[in-house]
Design a protein around this motif. Structure first.
Motif, PDB file in Angstrom:
ATOM      1  N   LYS A 269       0.825  -1.200   0.000  1.00 51.51           N
ATOM      2  CA  LYS A 269       0.000   0.000   0.000  1.00 51.51           C
ATOM      3  C   LYS A 269       0.872   1.269   0.000  1.00 51.51           C
ATOM      4  N   GLY A 270       0.328   2.306  -0.632  1.00 48.98           N
ATOM      5  CA  GLY A 270       1.035   3.577  -0.654  1.00 48.98           C
ATOM      6  C   GLY A 270       0.643   4.502   0.477  1.00 48.98           C
ATOM      7  N   LEU A 271      -0.605   4.386   0.951  1.00 43.88           N
ATOM      8  CA  LEU A 271      -1.101   5.258   2.005  1.00 43.88           C
ATOM      9  C   LEU A 271      -1.395   4.445   3.258  1.00 43.88           C
ATOM     10  N   ALA A 272      -0.839   4.891   4.384  1.00 43.88           N
ATOM     11  CA  ALA A 272      -1.194   4.339   5.697  1.00 43.88           C
ATOM     12  C   ALA A 272      -2.146   5.324   6.370  1.00 43.88           C
ATOM     13  N   LEU A 273      -3.230   4.805   6.921  1.00 46.62           N
ATOM     14  CA  LEU A 273      -4.233   5.652   7.577  1.00 46.62           C
ATOM     15  C   LEU A 273      -4.480   5.139   8.986  1.00 46.62           C
ATOM     16  N   TYR A 274      -4.383   6.041   9.948  1.00 43.38           N
ATOM     17  CA  TYR A 274      -4.795   5.694  11.304  1.00 43.38           C
ATOM     18  C   TYR A 274      -5.765   6.746  11.821  1.00 43.38           C
ATOM     19  N   VAL A 275      -6.709   6.311  12.651  1.00 39.68           N
ATOM     20  CA  VAL A 275      -7.698   7.200  13.248  1.00 39.68           C
ATOM     21  C   VAL A 275      -7.288   7.476  14.683  1.00 39.68           C
ATOM     22  N   ALA A 276      -7.065   8.747  14.991  1.00 38.61           N
ATOM     23  CA  ALA A 276      -6.685   9.172  16.334  1.00 38.61           C
ATOM     24  C   ALA A 276      -7.928   9.733  17.022  1.00 38.61           C
TER      25      ALA A 276
ATOM     26  N   THR B 242       5.503   7.642  -3.431  1.00 36.32           N
ATOM     27  CA  THR B 242       6.074   8.021  -2.142  1.00 36.32           C
ATOM     28  C   THR B 242       5.097   7.620  -1.041  1.00 36.32           C
ATOM     29  N   PRO B 243       5.489   6.737  -0.129  1.00 31.89           N
ATOM     30  CA  PRO B 243       4.561   6.301   0.913  1.00 31.89           C
ATOM     31  C   PRO B 243       4.207   7.448   1.851  1.00 31.89           C
ATOM     32  N   LEU B 244       2.923   7.538   2.220  1.00 29.12           N
ATOM     33  CA  LEU B 244       2.424   8.638   3.031  1.00 29.12           C
ATOM     34  C   LEU B 244       1.596   8.115   4.201  1.00 29.12           C
ATOM     35  N   VAL B 245       1.338   9.012   5.158  1.00 25.91           N
ATOM     36  CA  VAL B 245       0.521   8.692   6.327  1.00 25.91           C
ATOM     37  C   VAL B 245      -0.540   9.772   6.503  1.00 25.91           C
ATOM     38  N   PHE B 246      -1.774   9.336   6.729  1.00 25.53           N
ATOM     39  CA  PHE B 246      -2.856  10.238   7.069  1.00 25.53           C
ATOM     40  C   PHE B 246      -3.340   9.884   8.467  1.00 25.53           C
ATOM     41  N   GLY B 247      -3.168  10.810   9.405  1.00 26.13           N
ATOM     42  CA  GLY B 247      -3.680  10.636  10.759  1.00 26.13           C
ATOM     43  C   GLY B 247      -4.943  11.456  10.925  1.00 26.13           C
ATOM     44  N   LEU B 248      -6.090  10.816  10.912  1.00 26.40           N
ATOM     45  CA  LEU B 248      -7.383  11.488  11.035  1.00 26.40           C
ATOM     46  C   LEU B 248      -7.654  11.778  12.506  1.00 26.40           C
TER      47      LEU B 248
ATOM     48  N   VAL C 286      -8.205  -1.192  -0.979  1.00 29.38           N
ATOM     49  CA  VAL C 286      -7.145  -1.851  -1.739  1.00 29.38           C
ATOM     50  C   VAL C 286      -5.902  -0.974  -1.816  1.00 29.38           C
ATOM     51  N   ASP C 287      -6.072   0.337  -1.624  1.00 28.24           N
ATOM     52  CA  ASP C 287      -4.956   1.278  -1.719  1.00 28.24           C
ATOM     53  C   ASP C 287      -4.459   1.767  -0.364  1.00 28.24           C
ATOM     54  N   ILE C 288      -5.101   1.336   0.741  1.00 27.64           N
ATOM     55  CA  ILE C 288      -4.821   1.922   2.054  1.00 27.64           C
ATOM     56  C   ILE C 288      -4.476   0.833   3.065  1.00 27.64           C
ATOM     57  N   TRP C 289      -3.428   1.070   3.828  1.00 27.28           N
ATOM     58  CA  TRP C 289      -3.135   0.267   5.012  1.00 27.28           C
ATOM     59  C   TRP C 289      -3.857   0.932   6.177  1.00 27.28           C
ATOM     60  N   ILE C 290      -4.989   0.401   6.569  1.00 26.13           N
ATOM     61  CA  ILE C 290      -5.785   0.961   7.658  1.00 26.13           C
ATOM     62  C   ILE C 290      -5.301   0.312   8.950  1.00 26.13           C
ATOM     63  N   THR C 291      -4.700   1.098   9.837  1.00 27.25           N
ATOM     64  CA  THR C 291      -3.943   0.512  10.923  1.00 27.25           C
ATOM     65  C   THR C 291      -3.940   1.435  12.132  1.00 27.25           C
ATOM     66  N   ARG C 292      -3.015   1.220  13.048  1.00 26.62           N
ATOM     67  CA  ARG C 292      -2.873   2.044  14.243  1.00 26.62           C
ATOM     68  C   ARG C 292      -1.544   2.792  14.190  1.00 26.62           C
ATOM     69  N   GLY C 293      -1.466   3.875  14.940  1.00 31.39           N
ATOM     70  CA  GLY C 293      -0.221   4.632  14.966  1.00 31.39           C
ATOM     71  C   GLY C 293       0.960   3.793  15.392  1.00 31.39           C
ATOM     72  N   ALA C 294       0.767   2.936  16.391  1.00 27.75           N
ATOM     73  CA  ALA C 294       1.858   2.094  16.882  1.00 27.75           C
ATOM     74  C   ALA C 294       2.364   1.138  15.816  1.00 27.75           C
ATOM     75  N   ASP C 295       1.475   0.659  14.943  1.00 25.92           N
ATOM     76  CA  ASP C 295       1.886  -0.268  13.890  1.00 25.92           C
ATOM     77  C   ASP C 295       2.725   0.453  12.826  1.00 25.92           C
ATOM     78  N   ILE C 296       2.351   1.674  12.522  1.00 26.31           N
ATOM     79  CA  ILE C 296       3.151   2.473  11.583  1.00 26.31           C
ATOM     80  C   ILE C 296       4.529   2.716  12.174  1.00 26.31           C
ATOM     81  N   ALA C 297       4.563   3.105  13.451  1.00 23.80           N
ATOM     82  CA  ALA C 297       5.847   3.355  14.108  1.00 23.80           C
ATOM     83  C   ALA C 297       6.713   2.100  14.123  1.00 23.80           C
ATOM     84  N   ALA C 298       6.101   0.946  14.408  1.00 23.84           N
ATOM     85  CA  ALA C 298       6.866  -0.298  14.450  1.00 23.84           C
ATOM     86  C   ALA C 298       7.471  -0.613  13.092  1.00 23.84           C
TER      87      ALA C 298
END
Length: 293
Positions: free
Chosen positions: A25-32, A237-243, A271-283
């Protein structure tokens, strides 16, 4: 030369490492999801109707709606959509509404630290007082959850000149105060590098709805447009969206109806988004520190 913070050097988004998030995936998304506890009649506040007299029952009740109703409705809404949460928790919530973090724990959501209470700010604190604030909030979450929190967002995103060092020394793996980029970046601290996680100040219900008076439908459209554009931007370019959401704001029924529309759109583009948690992105970044600049 202008004074700078010295925490990171300039490096444009066009000059970054090329990699993909898990699943290609190109975009990682986490909900804060901010779940906050305020003192009654003293300290800092966020008001729905400013200028009230004390005791300000109207605004206090609006804030407490978050832990009594809004957070629960949002919890079930994200559960229906299969979206994991990064819950930004004031540790005082354990005293006033302990059943909510317990429910989050049972569902496997991340509990990140948002200080002791949003009735206070770190700005202007002495080093000893700031160290105590961080230690008390951190230890309370670790005691209740059985694991130390990995992510930190300061109350009001407030800091002193020494905050990143204190957060790093307290064992945190990432901080959300520095929203200067669409990728995680390394902050320079005297205690070693600290990962700064993107946390949106624009796609943030407090800023957009309370601050700028956007409607619920407009905010949902903002989420949808942000996701669609960031997917396009993340082609190479891989990106992160923190909602960024708040239980007492987005948890209102008419806003949840519009949020559901945005969540359905995110699911349609999964299909285009890694829907995850902030800790998983950091790891994922900590596994290979060269993934962040």
């Amino acid at each position: 030369m202008l004074k700078t913070h010295g925490r990171y050097a300039h490096r444009s988004i066009e000059d970054r490492p090329r990699f993909r998030w898990p699943g290609g995936k190109g975009l990682a998304l986490y909900v804060a999801l901010n779940v906050e506890q305020y003192a009654f009649g003293e300290g800092l506040v966020e008001d729905l109707v400013p200028g009230g007299t004390q005791p300000d029952v109207l605004n206090n009740a609006w804030r407490e709606y978050g832990t009594r109703v809004g957070a629960w409705r949002l919890l079930r809404q994200f559960e229906r959509h299969g979206v994991p949460l990064t819950v930004l928790l004031n540790s005082a919530v354990y005293d006033q509404a302990p059943d909510f973090p317990a429910a989050c724990r049972a569902l496997g959501h991340e509990i990140a630290c948002h200080g002791r209470t949003n009735s206070e700010s770190q700005a202007g604190l002495s080093e000893a007082d700031e160290r105590t604030l961080i230690a008390e909030a951190t230890s309370r979450i670790a005691r209740e959850e059985g694991v130390a929190p990995e992510g930190w967002l300061g109350p009001w995103l407030s800091e002193t000149a020494r905050t990143p060092e204190l957060i790093r020394r307290a064992g945190y793996r990432y901080i959300m105060d520095w929203g200067c980029d669409d990728q995680p970046i390394w902050l320079l601290t005297d205690a070693g590098p600290l990962l700064a996680m993107p946390y949106s100040q624009e796609i943030n219900d407090s800023v957009a709805i309370i601050g700028r008076q956007a409607s619920a439908a407009e905010f949902a459209d903002m989420i949808i447009d942000q996701v669609d554009q960031m997917i396009a931007d993340a082609a190479d370019t891989p990106l992160v969206f923190g909602l960024a959401l708040h239980a007492n704001i987005m948890g209102q029924p008419f806003r949840r109806r519009q949020l559901d529309r945005a969540l359905a759109h995110i699911a349609a583009r999964a299909v285009d988004i890694w829907i995850t948690r902030g800790a998983d992105i950091a790891a994922f970044v900590h596994q290979d520190p060269s993934r962040a600049v």
